[in-house]
Write an enzyme that holds these catalytic residues in place. Structure first.
Site, PDB file in Angstrom:
ATOM      1  N   GLY A 199       0.631  -4.956   0.970  1.00  0.00           N
ATOM      2  CA  GLY A 199      -0.596  -5.094   0.182  1.00  0.00           C
ATOM      3  C   GLY A 199      -0.385  -5.866  -1.110  1.00  0.00           C
ATOM      4  N   ALA A 206       0.865  -1.172   0.000  1.00  0.00           N
ATOM      5  CA  ALA A 206       0.000   0.000   0.000  1.00  0.00           C
ATOM      6  C   ALA A 206       0.904   1.225   0.000  1.00  0.00           C
ATOM      7  CB  ALA A 206      -0.894  -0.015   1.228  1.00  0.00           C
TER       8      ALA A 206
HETATM    9  N1  COA Z   1       4.533   3.157  -0.960  1.00  0.00           N
HETATM   10  C1  COA Z   1       4.903   4.291  -1.545  1.00  0.00           C
HETATM   11  N2  COA Z   1       6.017   4.412  -2.301  1.00  0.00           N
HETATM   12  C2  COA Z   1       6.770   3.320  -2.449  1.00  0.00           C
HETATM   13  C3  COA Z   1       6.466   2.090  -1.853  1.00  0.00           C
HETATM   14  C4  COA Z   1       5.271   2.037  -1.069  1.00  0.00           C
HETATM   15  N3  COA Z   1       4.854   0.897  -0.498  1.00  0.00           N
HETATM   16  N4  COA Z   1       7.418   1.185  -2.168  1.00  0.00           N
HETATM   17  C5  COA Z   1       8.312   1.832  -2.947  1.00  0.00           C
HETATM   18  N5  COA Z   1       7.929   3.132  -3.115  1.00  0.00           N
HETATM   19  C6  COA Z   1       8.588   4.172  -3.880  1.00  0.00           C
HETATM   20  C7  COA Z   1       9.815   4.715  -3.163  1.00  0.00           C
HETATM   21  O1  COA Z   1       9.470   5.679  -2.219  1.00  0.00           O
HETATM   22  C8  COA Z   1      10.581   5.281  -4.331  1.00  0.00           C
HETATM   23  O2  COA Z   1       9.986   6.503  -4.713  1.00  0.00           O
HETATM   24  P1  COA Z   1      10.924   7.801  -5.059  1.00  0.00           P
HETATM   25  O3  COA Z   1      11.736   7.363  -6.238  1.00  0.00           O
HETATM   26  O4  COA Z   1       9.933   8.870  -5.376  1.00  0.00           O
HETATM   27  O5  COA Z   1      11.748   8.035  -3.850  1.00  0.00           O
HETATM   28  C9  COA Z   1      10.287   4.292  -5.459  1.00  0.00           C
HETATM   29  O6  COA Z   1       9.099   3.623  -5.093  1.00  0.00           O
HETATM   30  C10 COA Z   1      11.368   3.266  -5.655  1.00  0.00           C
HETATM   31  O7  COA Z   1      11.587   2.617  -4.419  1.00  0.00           O
HETATM   32  P2  COA Z   1      13.044   2.447  -3.740  1.00  0.00           P
HETATM   33  O8  COA Z   1      12.830   2.234  -2.290  1.00  0.00           O
HETATM   34  O9  COA Z   1      13.927   3.560  -4.171  1.00  0.00           O
HETATM   35  O10 COA Z   1      13.517   1.088  -4.454  1.00  0.00           O
HETATM   36  P3  COA Z   1      14.597   0.041  -3.883  1.00  0.00           P
HETATM   37  O11 COA Z   1      14.871  -0.894  -5.017  1.00  0.00           O
HETATM   38  O12 COA Z   1      15.725   0.740  -3.237  1.00  0.00           O
HETATM   39  O13 COA Z   1      13.803  -0.757  -2.728  1.00  0.00           O
HETATM   40  C11 COA Z   1      11.931  -1.930  -1.774  1.00  0.00           C
HETATM   41  C12 COA Z   1      12.714  -1.583  -3.057  1.00  0.00           C
HETATM   42  C13 COA Z   1      10.672  -2.672  -2.210  1.00  0.00           C
HETATM   43  C14 COA Z   1      12.776  -2.812  -0.876  1.00  0.00           C
HETATM   44  C15 COA Z   1      11.547  -0.630  -1.027  1.00  0.00           C
HETATM   45  O14 COA Z   1      10.959   0.255  -1.954  1.00  0.00           O
HETATM   46  C16 COA Z   1      10.576  -0.825   0.107  1.00  0.00           C
HETATM   47  O15 COA Z   1      10.953  -1.310   1.162  1.00  0.00           O
HETATM   48  N6  COA Z   1       9.301  -0.433  -0.105  1.00  0.00           N
HETATM   49  C17 COA Z   1       8.285  -0.491   0.926  1.00  0.00           C
HETATM   50  C18 COA Z   1       7.797  -1.898   1.139  1.00  0.00           C
HETATM   51  C19 COA Z   1       6.774  -1.919   2.254  1.00  0.00           C
HETATM   52  O16 COA Z   1       7.058  -1.659   3.401  1.00  0.00           O
HETATM   53  N7  COA Z   1       5.523  -2.267   1.882  1.00  0.00           N
HETATM   54  C20 COA Z   1       4.461  -2.389   2.816  1.00  0.00           C
HETATM   55  C21 COA Z   1       3.705  -1.142   2.901  1.00  0.00           C
HETATM   56  S1  COA Z   1       2.372  -1.284   4.065  1.00  0.00           S
END
Ligand code: COA
Length: 260
Positions: A111, A66
């Site tokens: 999500g 999400a």
């Molecule tokens: N909600 C909003 N934005 C998200 C997102 C989420 N769940 N997951 C990734 N993004 C966004 C990041 O903020 C980033 O945006 P930006 O470029 O404007 O800063 C973009 O997507 C790319 O993500 P990034 O974190 O830079 O990629 P990465 O390859 O370094 O890491 C993940 C990938 C999946 C490990 C990391 O994005 C992450 O941990 N995301 C959240 C996962 C999470 O906790 N999900 C549960 C939510 S309840």
């Protein structure tokens, strides 16, 4: 349909729904959830659609959860509404009257993992990763994750995934029964569409009754589940497809099902 965060197309009787916010790793904001609802309406009403495949766009993610920007603004009241909205949508996927296949092409977190679990079956690319990292944000899963994960993989492993927030690779997801198969990344969507086409070629009413018997029955005591099964079996006996299927077998030819 006016879609901005998703893409929807129908290929040979199979609808392909792609969550399409690759710059945000396909994170589910409210607008995206609403579009998924519209696509479900379309796929349900379209008589030419016999199965649905859900995937994510880009190389990295199925759905990375999400939208954390939206979550950050929630208070208790809004949090409850947020969870109920997503739960209702994912319950619609789970109770969808046509087979729904998740084609998990990368991160399926929070999500994203919950949406994948609401699908009837899951194919994962070798690079897919699954997890419920909500605990790292100080929250718990709100779109059915605490319920579906334990039902799919058992309580012990579900609690390990939920309490650690750790990501698990596709192969491990396969070993614990979270996904049906792991396939090479470049073949994932083709394989999911081919599976969808094969399922779409089966008797549509019988498919609907099987989905209903399994999805509703799994929450019932055995006796009630069997009662439901007998009722749906009776309905299938009243269908034109049943006449056609049994006749075709006896005449040693392929059946031609019409969903009636
Ligand atoms: N909600 C909003 N934005 C998200 C997102 C989420 N769940 N997951 C990734 N993004 C966004 C990041 O903020 C980033 O945006 P930006 O470029 O404007 O800063 C973009 O997507 C790319 O993500 P990034 O974190 O830079 O990629 P990465 O390859 O370094 O890491 C993940 C990938 C999946 C490990 C990391 O994005 C992450 O941990 N995301 C959240 C996962 C999470 O906790 N999900 C549960 C939510 S309840």
């Amino acid at each position: 349909m006016d879609l901005h965060n998703t893409a929807y197309e129908v290929k040979e009787g199979v609808a392909l729904l792609t969550v399409n916010r690759p710059d945000k790793l396909n994170a589910l904001n409210r607008a995206t959830l609403e579009e998924i609802g519209l696509a479900l309406d379309e796929a349900e009403l379209d008589g030419s659609v016999g199965a649905l495949v859900v995937t994510g766009s880009g190389d990295k993610a199925f759905i990375a959860g999400a939208d954390i920007g939206e979550i950050a603004e929630l208070d208790a009241g809004a949090g409850r509404r947020f969870a109920l909205f997503g739960q209702n949508l994912f319950r619609r996927i789970e109770t969808f009257p046509k087979p729904v296949i998740g084609a998990i092409n990368g991160f399926a977190l929070g999500g994203g993992c919950e949406l994948a679990m609401a699908c009837h079956m899951r194919l994962a690319s070798e690079t897919a990763q699954f997890g419920q990292p909500e605990i790292n944000l100080g929250i718990i899963p709100g779109y059915g994750g605490t319920q579906r994960l334990s039902r799919l993989v058992g309580r012990g492993i579900a609690l390990e995934i939920l309490l650690s927030g750790d990501r698990i690779p596709a192969q491990r997801a396969y070993e614990i029964g979270l996904v049906n198969a792991v396939v090479p990344k470049e073949e994932l969507v083709t394989r999911a569409l081919a599976l969808g086409a094969r399922l779409a070629s089966k008797a549509p009413l019988a498919a609907r009754y099987i989905l209903e018997a399994v999805q509703a029955g799994v929450e019932m005591p055995m006796e009630e589940g069997c009662y439901l099964e007998a009722t749906l079996f009776a309905l299938s006996c009243a269908s034109e497809d049943m006449k056609e299927g049994t006749k075709a077998f006896l005449e040693k030819r392929k059946p031609s099902f019409r969903g009636r």
